[in-house]
Design a protein around this motif. Structure first.
Motif, mmCIF file in Angstrom:
data_model
loop_
_atom_site.group_PDB
_atom_site.id
_atom_site.type_symbol
_atom_site.label_atom_id
_atom_site.label_comp_id
_atom_site.label_asym_id
_atom_site.label_seq_id
_atom_site.Cartn_x
_atom_site.Cartn_y
_atom_site.Cartn_z
ATOM 1 N N ARG A 133 -12.824 9.357 15.086
ATOM 2 C CA ARG A 133 -11.459 9.850 14.963
ATOM 3 C C ARG A 133 -10.465 9.013 14.571
ATOM 4 O O ARG A 133 -10.744 7.469 15.079
ATOM 5 C CB ARG A 133 -11.103 10.298 16.733
ATOM 6 N N TYR A 134 -9.641 9.361 14.054
ATOM 7 C CA TYR A 134 -8.379 8.508 13.797
ATOM 8 C C TYR A 134 -7.196 9.331 13.776
ATOM 9 O O TYR A 134 -7.062 10.228 13.789
ATOM 10 C CB TYR A 134 -8.439 8.157 12.312
ATOM 11 N N GLU A 135 -6.169 8.651 14.208
ATOM 12 C CA GLU A 135 -4.876 8.981 14.346
ATOM 13 C C GLU A 135 -4.126 8.623 12.955
ATOM 14 O O GLU A 135 -4.462 8.038 12.252
ATOM 15 C CB GLU A 135 -4.002 8.316 15.494
ATOM 16 N N PHE A 136 -2.958 9.346 12.800
ATOM 17 C CA PHE A 136 -2.109 9.072 11.449
ATOM 18 C C PHE A 136 -0.792 8.743 11.887
ATOM 19 O O PHE A 136 -0.070 9.703 12.527
ATOM 20 C CB PHE A 136 -2.162 10.497 10.727
ATOM 21 N N ASP A 137 -0.394 7.612 11.676
ATOM 22 C CA ASP A 137 0.992 7.091 12.306
ATOM 23 C C ASP A 137 2.131 7.465 11.198
ATOM 24 O O ASP A 137 3.285 6.965 11.197
ATOM 25 C CB ASP A 137 0.918 5.518 12.480
ATOM 26 N N GLY A 138 1.798 8.099 10.142
ATOM 27 C CA GLY A 138 2.763 8.552 9.253
ATOM 28 C C GLY A 138 2.831 7.532 8.000
ATOM 29 O O GLY A 138 3.459 7.905 6.895
ATOM 30 N N PHE A 139 1.734 6.657 8.182
ATOM 31 C CA PHE A 139 1.589 5.782 6.923
ATOM 32 C C PHE A 139 0.155 5.611 6.499
ATOM 33 O O PHE A 139 -0.181 5.710 5.242
ATOM 34 C CB PHE A 139 1.903 4.440 7.268
ATOM 35 N N GLN A 140 -0.443 5.488 7.342
ATOM 36 C CA GLN A 140 -1.926 5.380 7.149
ATOM 37 C C GLN A 140 -2.994 5.834 8.362
ATOM 38 O O GLN A 140 -2.419 5.927 9.487
ATOM 39 C CB GLN A 140 -2.462 3.947 6.906
ATOM 40 N N PRO A 141 -4.268 5.770 8.405
ATOM 41 C CA PRO A 141 -5.202 6.256 9.517
ATOM 42 C C PRO A 141 -5.263 4.894 10.461
ATOM 43 O O PRO A 141 -5.031 3.980 9.995
ATOM 44 C CB PRO A 141 -6.464 6.370 8.951
ATOM 45 N N VAL A 142 -5.282 5.370 11.735
ATOM 46 C CA VAL A 142 -5.394 4.289 12.663
ATOM 47 C C VAL A 142 -6.695 4.570 13.715
ATOM 48 O O VAL A 142 -6.757 5.720 14.057
ATOM 49 C CB VAL A 142 -4.275 4.226 13.667
ATOM 50 N N ALA A 161 0.665 -1.342 -0.123
ATOM 51 C CA ALA A 161 0.010 -0.173 -0.011
ATOM 52 C C ALA A 161 0.979 1.192 0.016
ATOM 53 O O ALA A 161 2.040 1.238 0.795
ATOM 54 C CB ALA A 161 -0.897 0.170 1.075
ATOM 55 N N LYS A 162 0.398 2.268 -0.578
ATOM 56 C CA LYS A 162 1.169 3.487 -0.788
ATOM 57 C C LYS A 162 0.846 4.445 0.386
ATOM 58 O O LYS A 162 -0.329 4.477 0.862
ATOM 59 C CB LYS A 162 0.802 4.246 -2.198
ATOM 60 N N PRO A 163 2.171 4.785 1.422
ATOM 61 C CA PRO A 163 1.850 5.761 2.425
ATOM 62 C C PRO A 163 0.789 6.991 1.823
ATOM 63 O O PRO A 163 0.959 7.546 0.797
ATOM 64 C CB PRO A 163 3.087 5.837 2.783
ATOM 65 N N TRP A 164 0.097 7.350 2.836
ATOM 66 C CA TRP A 164 -0.798 8.442 2.703
ATOM 67 C C TRP A 164 0.186 9.578 3.304
ATOM 68 O O TRP A 164 0.977 9.596 3.914
ATOM 69 C CB TRP A 164 -1.889 8.643 3.831
ATOM 70 N N PHE A 208 -4.456 12.521 4.687
ATOM 71 C CA PHE A 208 -5.202 12.120 5.713
ATOM 72 C C PHE A 208 -6.146 13.269 6.520
ATOM 73 O O PHE A 208 -7.099 12.993 6.905
ATOM 74 C CB PHE A 208 -4.080 11.750 6.895
ATOM 75 N N LEU A 209 -5.511 14.450 6.713
ATOM 76 C CA LEU A 209 -6.374 15.580 7.058
ATOM 77 C C LEU A 209 -7.711 15.646 6.386
ATOM 78 O O LEU A 209 -8.662 16.000 6.735
ATOM 79 C CB LEU A 209 -5.562 16.712 7.131
ATOM 80 N N ALA A 210 -7.409 15.763 4.898
ATOM 81 C CA ALA A 210 -8.787 16.172 4.164
ATOM 82 C C ALA A 210 -9.988 14.876 4.284
ATOM 83 O O ALA A 210 -10.967 15.083 4.430
ATOM 84 C CB ALA A 210 -8.291 16.273 2.802
ATOM 85 N N TRP A 211 -9.231 13.648 4.203
ATOM 86 C CA TRP A 211 -10.093 12.513 4.587
ATOM 87 C C TRP A 211 -10.640 12.462 6.135
ATOM 88 O O TRP A 211 -11.883 12.405 5.971
ATOM 89 C CB TRP A 211 -9.354 11.256 4.290
ATOM 90 N N GLU A 212 -9.739 12.589 7.241
ATOM 91 C CA GLU A 212 -10.502 12.633 8.341
ATOM 92 C C GLU A 212 -11.618 13.532 8.635
ATOM 93 O O GLU A 212 -12.542 13.328 9.404
ATOM 94 C CB GLU A 212 -9.257 12.873 9.354
ATOM 95 N N GLU A 213 -11.447 14.814 7.985
ATOM 96 C CA GLU A 213 -12.290 15.805 8.093
ATOM 97 C C GLU A 213 -13.956 15.256 7.876
ATOM 98 O O GLU A 213 -14.817 15.680 8.387
ATOM 99 C CB GLU A 213 -12.045 16.932 7.078
ATOM 100 N N ARG A 214 -13.942 14.169 6.910
ATOM 101 C CA ARG A 214 -15.314 13.722 6.267
ATOM 102 C C ARG A 214 -15.767 12.428 7.254
ATOM 103 O O ARG A 214 -16.666 11.940 7.157
ATOM 104 C CB ARG A 214 -14.969 13.318 4.963
ATOM 105 N N GLN A 215 -15.258 12.269 8.281
ATOM 106 C CA GLN A 215 -15.277 10.916 8.997
ATOM 107 C C GLN A 215 -15.889 10.865 10.206
ATOM 108 O O GLN A 215 -15.837 12.119 10.997
ATOM 109 C CB GLN A 215 -13.834 10.140 9.350
#
Length: 196
Positions: A24-33, A6-9, A14-21
């Motif tokens: 809550r998700y954290e971002f570990d530098g690779f993907q949402p958690v 998988a390609k890292p985000w 991440f910020l644009a995607w999380e705004e629509r969720q």
């Protein structure tokens, strides 16, 4: 046939995607958690933390934020600590800060290793952070990492200890963060049904 990695985000993705969720998700530098729920003790400690810190900080320039407020680390990763203190003006519409002075995590069995190591390293890399407080949830105990010049000092607090937060100009009895928690209470067990 193997799947491609998988390609890292990117942080921006991440910020644009999380705004629509809705969650809550954290971002570990690779993907949402995904952020998961916690125990009654975890929730009570978080509530006690806010109840103890908000009144003490009211007269000063620092403010306490709960786990709904994002912290941006230097990588950048995005974390939702169980509590943070920021000592500057924060706009009402801000959703994150990159300059907390104190961070809090309530340790859970499923996240303790990440909190003690991965997040500790991320939090220590934030130049403004002076203290990282890890609160146990099964006993009145805390591990405090304190910035000391270019290095960090570890303090172990037990029942009866005072949690000193000079960067915010306050002190809190550690016991206050555990008020109302009965560590001797029996664990809830699901009812069992017996065969006739």
């Amino acid at each position: 046939m193997s799947q491609p990695a998988a390609k890292p985000w990117t942080p921006e993705e991440f910020l644009a995607w999380e705004e629509r969720q809705p969650l809550r998700y954290e971002f570990d530098g690779f993907q949402p958690v995904a952020m998961t729920g916690g125990t009654a003790a975890h929730s009570a400690i978080q509530g006690n933390l806010a109840a103890a810190l908000v009144p003490r900080l009211r007269a000063g320039r620092c403010r306490f934020f709960n786990s709904d407020f994002k912290i941006e680390t230097t990588e950048p990763h995005y974390r939702y600590p169980d509590g943070s203190i920021v000592c500057r003006s924060v706009a009402p519409t801000d959703t994150r800060a990159a300059d907390p002075v104190t961070l809090f995590e309530v340790l859970s069995p499923s996240t303790a290793d990440e909190d003690r190591y991965t997040k500790a390293l991320e939090y220590q890399a934030i130049p403004s952070v002076q203290r990282y407080v890890m609160l146990e949830q099964n006993a009145i105990r805390a591990t405090v990492l304190e910035r000391s010049g270019e290095s960090w000092t570890v303090h172990l607090l037990m029942q009866g200890s005072i949690l000193r937060l000079p960067e915010a100009g306050i002190e809190v009895p550690l016991d206050e963060l555990y008020e109302g928690i009965d560590f001797g209470a029996p664990r809830h067990q699901e009812p069992t049904t017996e065969a006739p």
